[in-house]
Structures are given as C-alpha cells and as structure tokens.
Design a protein around this motif. Structure first.
Motif, PDB file in Angstrom:
ATOM      1  N   GLY A  88       0.815  -1.203   0.000  1.00  0.00           N
ATOM      2  CA  GLY A  88       0.000   0.000   0.000  1.00  0.00           C
ATOM      3  C   GLY A  88       0.851   1.257   0.000  1.00  0.00           C
ATOM      4  O   GLY A  88       1.949   1.276   0.543  1.00  0.00           O
ATOM      5  N   ASP A  89       0.350   2.286  -0.654  1.00  0.00           N
ATOM      6  CA  ASP A  89       0.968   3.611  -0.667  1.00  0.00           C
ATOM      7  C   ASP A  89       2.392   3.600  -1.223  1.00  0.00           C
ATOM      8  O   ASP A  89       3.283   4.247  -0.684  1.00  0.00           O
ATOM      9  N   HIS A  90       2.629   2.850  -2.293  1.00  0.00           N
ATOM     10  CA  HIS A  90       3.927   2.789  -2.974  1.00  0.00           C
ATOM     11  C   HIS A  90       3.702   2.848  -4.476  1.00  0.00           C
ATOM     12  O   HIS A  90       2.725   2.319  -4.986  1.00  0.00           O
ATOM     13  N   VAL A  91       4.659   3.438  -5.179  1.00  0.00           N
ATOM     14  CA  VAL A  91       4.668   3.426  -6.637  1.00  0.00           C
ATOM     15  C   VAL A  91       5.643   2.346  -7.075  1.00  0.00           C
ATOM     16  O   VAL A  91       6.774   2.296  -6.593  1.00  0.00           O
ATOM     17  N   THR A  92       5.211   1.469  -7.966  1.00  0.00           N
ATOM     18  CA  THR A  92       6.043   0.406  -8.485  1.00  0.00           C
ATOM     19  C   THR A  92       6.100   0.529 -10.000  1.00  0.00           C
ATOM     20  O   THR A  92       5.086   0.777 -10.639  1.00  0.00           O
ATOM     21  N   THR A  93       7.279   0.348 -10.567  1.00  0.00           N
ATOM     22  CA  THR A  93       7.437   0.342 -12.020  1.00  0.00           C
ATOM     23  C   THR A  93       7.359  -1.098 -12.503  1.00  0.00           C
ATOM     24  O   THR A  93       8.005  -1.983 -11.934  1.00  0.00           O
ATOM     25  N   PHE A  94       6.576  -1.329 -13.550  1.00  0.00           N
ATOM     26  CA  PHE A  94       6.379  -2.669 -14.093  1.00  0.00           C
ATOM     27  C   PHE A  94       6.489  -2.593 -15.607  1.00  0.00           C
ATOM     28  O   PHE A  94       5.915  -1.696 -16.222  1.00  0.00           O
ATOM     29  N   THR A  95       7.228  -3.523 -16.210  1.00  0.00           N
ATOM     30  CA  THR A  95       7.384  -3.561 -17.662  1.00  0.00           C
ATOM     31  C   THR A  95       6.656  -4.769 -18.219  1.00  0.00           C
ATOM     32  O   THR A  95       6.826  -5.879 -17.731  1.00  0.00           O
TER      33      THR A  95
END
Length: 139
Positions: A88-95
C-alpha cells in the motif's frame, strides 16, 4: 485587476489543452482497475512500462500471454507464479513485454483500486516483466 471574457476563455482553453495532453501523451495513457473483493483483472497490454499505485495492500501484479484481450488472459495459474505483491501507498514500475498483458490479482475482501500510467520510455521488445523498487508515497 479585472478579468474580461477573453481572459477567462483563454484560461479555460489552456487548462483544457494541458489536461488533454496529459492523457494522450504516452502510448497506453493511464487508467484505473477496480475490484470489489478477490479478483483477477487485466490492466494493460504491452510492450509498455507503467507505474502502478494503490493506497491499500492486498494486490499483486504479473504478466501473462495476451490471447483474448480480456481478463481470461490473466486467469492461468502458471502466470501468477511470478506475481509481485503491491504494498500500500507505494509506486512500483512494471514492464510488460510485447505479446503480454499486465494483470492484477487481489486478495482482499474490501474494494481495491489500482491506478496506473504509462512511462515515456519504451521497454525492450523481448523484455521479461521487470519490477523496480517502490518509492513510498509518490506517483
């Protein structure tokens, strides 16, 4: 300082153009995926790099082969083997590679919302799903 109709119209048109540019700039744009409990949902098709964010924990993201273009593509149990939990409350980069879709699996009984937006840089065409360290509280 007084504002006439021309000034107001110019300001409104400027705000509209900035808003439209932010939604149309990157391929794939942005979106939200909602679930009212445990669910499996397609997020977006690749090739694409995205930022994903949820205020609450209880979701996981993974890639699956794009076959039907529906949530059914995400249902294969073997695709979920490489799922990464979304804190929760995190930005994750996904390709997401070409020929794949990004998928969301939720495990919470509460409503869940995943927000995402495309990044400007394109992933390598043969890239495997990539997870990048999250940043707390930023989008």
């Amino acid at each position: 300082m007084t504002m006439n109709k021309t000034t107001i119209l110019f300001g409104a048109l400027t705000m509209l153009s900035v808003g439209c540019a932010s939604f149309g700039g990157a391929p794939g744009g942005r979106g939200a995926v909602h679930a009212d409990g445990p669910a499996i949902r397609e997020v977006v098709a690749g090739p694409l790099s995205i930022h994903v964010y949820s205020e609450d924990a209880g979701g996981a993201i993974y890639a699956a082969p794009a076959v039907t273009g529906t949530d059914r593509d995400c249902a294969a149990p073997e695709a979920r083997r490489d799922a990464a939990s979304l804190p929760g409350d995190h930005v994750t980069t996904f390709t997401v590679a070409a020929g794949q879709v990004a998928c969301l699996a939720t495990s919470t009984t509460r409503p869940f919302e995943l927000l995402w937006h495309a990044l400007d840089d394109a992933p390598a065409p043969d890239a495997r799903p990539v997870f990048v360290a999250s940043r707390r509280g930023s989008r």
